[in-house]
Design a protein around this motif. Structure first.
Motif, PDB file in Angstrom:
ATOM      1  N   ALA A  73      13.427  31.499  19.052  1.00  9.10           N
ATOM      2  CA  ALA A  73      13.211  32.684  18.228  1.00  9.10           C
ATOM      3  C   ALA A  73      12.319  33.699  18.927  1.00  9.10           C
ATOM      4  O   ALA A  73      12.501  34.915  18.753  1.00  9.10           O
ATOM      5  CB  ALA A  73      12.604  32.280  16.883  1.00  9.10           C
ATOM      6  N   LYS A 123      14.139  37.412  20.614  1.00  6.84           N
ATOM      7  CA  LYS A 123      13.622  38.159  19.470  1.00  6.84           C
ATOM      8  C   LYS A 123      14.678  39.110  18.908  1.00  6.84           C
ATOM      9  O   LYS A 123      15.361  39.807  19.655  1.00  6.84           O
ATOM     10  CB  LYS A 123      12.371  38.932  19.893  1.00  6.84           C
ATOM     11  CG  LYS A 123      11.683  39.674  18.761  1.00  6.84           C
ATOM     12  CD  LYS A 123      10.392  40.314  19.220  1.00  6.84           C
ATOM     13  CE  LYS A 123      10.630  41.366  20.293  1.00  6.84           C
ATOM     14  NZ  LYS A 123       9.406  42.135  20.593  1.00  6.84           N
ATOM     15  N   TYR A 124      14.763  39.130  17.574  1.00  5.01           N
ATOM     16  CA  TYR A 124      15.669  39.989  16.816  1.00  5.01           C
ATOM     17  C   TYR A 124      17.145  39.654  17.042  1.00  5.01           C
ATOM     18  O   TYR A 124      18.013  40.473  16.763  1.00  5.01           O
ATOM     19  CB  TYR A 124      15.436  41.469  17.132  1.00  5.01           C
ATOM     20  CG  TYR A 124      14.028  41.924  16.846  1.00  5.01           C
ATOM     21  CD1 TYR A 124      13.333  41.459  15.731  1.00  5.01           C
ATOM     22  CD2 TYR A 124      13.375  42.798  17.707  1.00  5.01           C
ATOM     23  CE1 TYR A 124      12.027  41.855  15.476  1.00  5.01           C
ATOM     24  CE2 TYR A 124      12.066  43.211  17.463  1.00  5.01           C
ATOM     25  CZ  TYR A 124      11.405  42.729  16.344  1.00  5.01           C
ATOM     26  OH  TYR A 124      10.121  43.118  16.095  1.00  5.01           O
ATOM     27  N   SER A 125      17.427  38.469  17.553  1.00  7.19           N
ATOM     28  CA  SER A 125      18.809  38.012  17.658  1.00  7.19           C
ATOM     29  C   SER A 125      19.221  37.348  16.352  1.00  7.19           C
ATOM     30  O   SER A 125      18.414  37.176  15.433  1.00  7.19           O
ATOM     31  CB  SER A 125      18.955  37.030  18.822  1.00  7.19           C
ATOM     32  OG  SER A 125      18.197  35.847  18.560  1.00  7.19           O
ATOM     33  N   LEU A 126      20.481  36.963  16.262  1.00  9.46           N
ATOM     34  CA  LEU A 126      20.967  36.299  15.053  1.00  9.46           C
ATOM     35  C   LEU A 126      20.219  34.988  14.823  1.00  9.46           C
ATOM     36  O   LEU A 126      19.849  34.665  13.691  1.00  9.46           O
ATOM     37  CB  LEU A 126      22.476  36.034  15.169  1.00  9.46           C
ATOM     38  CG  LEU A 126      23.116  35.280  13.991  1.00  9.46           C
ATOM     39  CD1 LEU A 126      22.956  36.057  12.688  1.00  9.46           C
ATOM     40  CD2 LEU A 126      24.596  34.995  14.284  1.00  9.46           C
ATOM     41  N   ASP A 156      17.200  34.283  15.758  1.00 11.76           N
ATOM     42  CA  ASP A 156      15.848  34.606  15.313  1.00 11.76           C
ATOM     43  C   ASP A 156      15.830  34.933  13.830  1.00 11.76           C
ATOM     44  O   ASP A 156      14.947  34.481  13.089  1.00 11.76           O
ATOM     45  CB  ASP A 156      15.308  35.775  16.126  1.00 11.76           C
ATOM     46  CG  ASP A 156      13.866  36.127  15.762  1.00 11.76           C
ATOM     47  OD1 ASP A 156      13.152  35.242  15.253  1.00 11.76           O
ATOM     48  OD2 ASP A 156      13.468  37.283  15.988  1.00 11.76           O
ATOM     49  N   TYR A 157      16.804  35.716  13.381  1.00  4.78           N
ATOM     50  CA  TYR A 157      16.871  36.054  11.956  1.00  4.78           C
ATOM     51  C   TYR A 157      17.117  34.807  11.101  1.00  4.78           C
ATOM     52  O   TYR A 157      16.524  34.636  10.031  1.00  4.78           O
ATOM     53  CB  TYR A 157      17.965  37.084  11.707  1.00  4.78           C
ATOM     54  CG  TYR A 157      17.600  38.476  12.147  1.00  4.78           C
ATOM     55  CD1 TYR A 157      16.436  39.089  11.686  1.00  4.78           C
ATOM     56  CD2 TYR A 157      18.404  39.174  13.036  1.00  4.78           C
ATOM     57  CE1 TYR A 157      16.096  40.371  12.100  1.00  4.78           C
ATOM     58  CE2 TYR A 157      18.068  40.455  13.458  1.00  4.78           C
ATOM     59  CZ  TYR A 157      16.905  41.048  12.984  1.00  4.78           C
ATOM     60  OH  TYR A 157      16.560  42.311  13.397  1.00  4.78           O
ATOM     61  N   LEU A 158      17.995  33.918  11.577  1.00  4.57           N
ATOM     62  CA  LEU A 158      18.257  32.681  10.824  1.00  4.57           C
ATOM     63  C   LEU A 158      17.012  31.801  10.772  1.00  4.57           C
ATOM     64  O   LEU A 158      16.717  31.201   9.724  1.00  4.57           O
ATOM     65  CB  LEU A 158      19.418  31.919  11.467  1.00  4.57           C
ATOM     66  CG  LEU A 158      20.802  32.568  11.365  1.00  4.57           C
ATOM     67  CD1 LEU A 158      21.841  31.746  12.118  1.00  4.57           C
ATOM     68  CD2 LEU A 158      21.213  32.731   9.905  1.00  4.57           C
ATOM     69  N   THR A 205      13.952  32.869  10.917  1.00  5.20           N
ATOM     70  CA  THR A 205      12.993  33.536  10.032  1.00  5.20           C
ATOM     71  C   THR A 205      13.331  33.272   8.573  1.00  5.20           C
ATOM     72  O   THR A 205      12.450  32.949   7.756  1.00  5.20           O
ATOM     73  CB  THR A 205      12.990  35.044  10.300  1.00  5.20           C
ATOM     74  OG1 THR A 205      12.634  35.277  11.665  1.00  5.20           O
ATOM     75  CG2 THR A 205      11.999  35.753   9.391  1.00  5.20           C
ATOM     76  N   ILE A 206      14.615  33.396   8.234  1.00  6.39           N
ATOM     77  CA  ILE A 206      15.031  33.131   6.848  1.00  6.39           C
ATOM     78  C   ILE A 206      14.763  31.673   6.477  1.00  6.39           C
ATOM     79  O   ILE A 206      14.240  31.362   5.400  1.00  6.39           O
ATOM     80  CB  ILE A 206      16.515  33.469   6.668  1.00  6.39           C
ATOM     81  CG1 ILE A 206      16.739  34.973   6.853  1.00  6.39           C
ATOM     82  CG2 ILE A 206      17.013  33.023   5.292  1.00  6.39           C
ATOM     83  CD1 ILE A 206      18.205  35.372   6.860  1.00  6.39           C
TER      84      ILE A 206
END
Length: 329
Positions: free
Chosen positions: A126, A130-133, A135-137, A139-140
């Protein structure tokens, strides 16, 4: 380093003594004692309470003695391996806690291993992506893991297991392996039951470790020494793993000291929901009934775990971070 370990060993003795003294005092802070709770329970059930019998029990257990006298008798027993006798269970404390405490340490130890095995690769990925799919998953998933209480997640697992597979999850062993000796069959049976509590206990901790590792690694990747390493031709894998990841691990390693006791305390409701024979429910019951020797022994052992874990954290920090050297000038 040897001098540091020696000093810490000496301070550990005084810390454990202070924990035992404070824990024994806190347990006795509520008004009354175990016999007060026992009399109230008899009255609620409609049974006759004999004042002479209650006074005899009070004299037998030494409830009328001053706090320091009771504490002194308890600590002298501890030095001889005697944790006292549980008032409620009418049995030696050592017979009650070792099996349950062993189950707790086994479950929480496996949960810690799962936390690290899952959090390390996800946190590193992550931060690097950074800010990849992914990373978003991550984070969620981290937000959900922190937001959902462990006991609620346990209830969800129980519901889904019953709806989808027609089975209920709970306990650590099948009836035929409940009191059996350890064997390959019992290990397999334990694994088939333990996955649910391990998953529940490790969820929130994994989410927290992912967020901490990601934030720390992002901060380290921006520093000049990373740029210098890349300029010297180091591969991206070595550039990231050799220095930034080791430095970013410091906050994670420092949590080892309180991680196991925190898991034990947080697993109380989970153990009740999943019907687990661990130390959490036993501690809760001993505190509500003011069973001081049983509660004091469990709290003391948790304090010892914390002190030992803190020492391990300090030694690991000195090992993984070259900037930390105990006793260096």
């Amino acid at each position: 380093m040897l001098g540091f370990i020696t000093n810490r060993m000496i301070s550990m003795v005084f810390t454990i003594w202070a924990v035992s003294f404070i824990a024994f005092a806190i347990i006795q802070l509520p008004p009354g004692d175990y016999l007060t709770t026992y009399v109230a329970q008899l009255s609620a059930d409609g049974d006759r309470v004999d004042p002479a019998a209650i006074q005899a029990l009070r004299d037998q257990y030494g409830f009328g003695e001053p706090y320091l006298v009771q504490y002194w008798k308890w600590t002298v027993g501890l030095l001889h391996g005697d944790f006292g006798r549980s008032f409620e269970w009418k049995a030696p404390v050592s017979e009650l806690i070792w099996g349950r405490l062993g189950n707790s340490i086994l479950l929480e130890g496996l949960a810690v291993i799962v936390m690290w095995l899952v959090a390390l690769p996800i946190g590193i990925y992550a931060a690097v992506r950074k800010y990849s799919l992914g990373d978003y998953l991550a984070t969620i998933g981290g937000f959900l893991g922190l937001a959902i209480p462990n006991f609620f997640f346990a209830l969800i697992l129980m519901y889904l297991s019953f709806i989808w597979f027609g089975e209920t999850i709970g306990g650590l062993f099948s009836p035929q392996y409940q009191n059996a000796h350890w064997s390959f069959g019992r290990i397999v049976d334990f694994a088939s039951h333990a996955w649910a509590p391990i998953l529940v206990l490790s969820m929130a901790g994994t989410a927290e470790l992912i967020r901490i590792l990601r934030a720390n690694l992002l901060d380290e990747l921006k520093k000049p020494y990373v740029t210098t390493a890349r300029a010297k031709g180091l591969s991206e894998f070595r550039t990231i793993m050799k220095y930034p990841v080791r430095v970013a691990l410091n906050p994670l390693v420092s949590t080892i000291g309180w991680l196991l006791p925190a898991l034990v305390s947080s697993s109380v409701i989970v153990s009740v929901v999943l019907n687990l024979p661990t130390a959490g429910p036993l501690l809760l019951r001993s505190l509500t009934s003011q069973d001081m020797y049983l509660a004091g022994a469990i709290i003391l052992l948790l304090g010892i775990l914390t002190v030992i874990g803190t020492l391990i954290s300090d030694l690991l920090l000195a090992w993984i971070d070259p900037r930390i050297r105990f006793g260096s000038k």
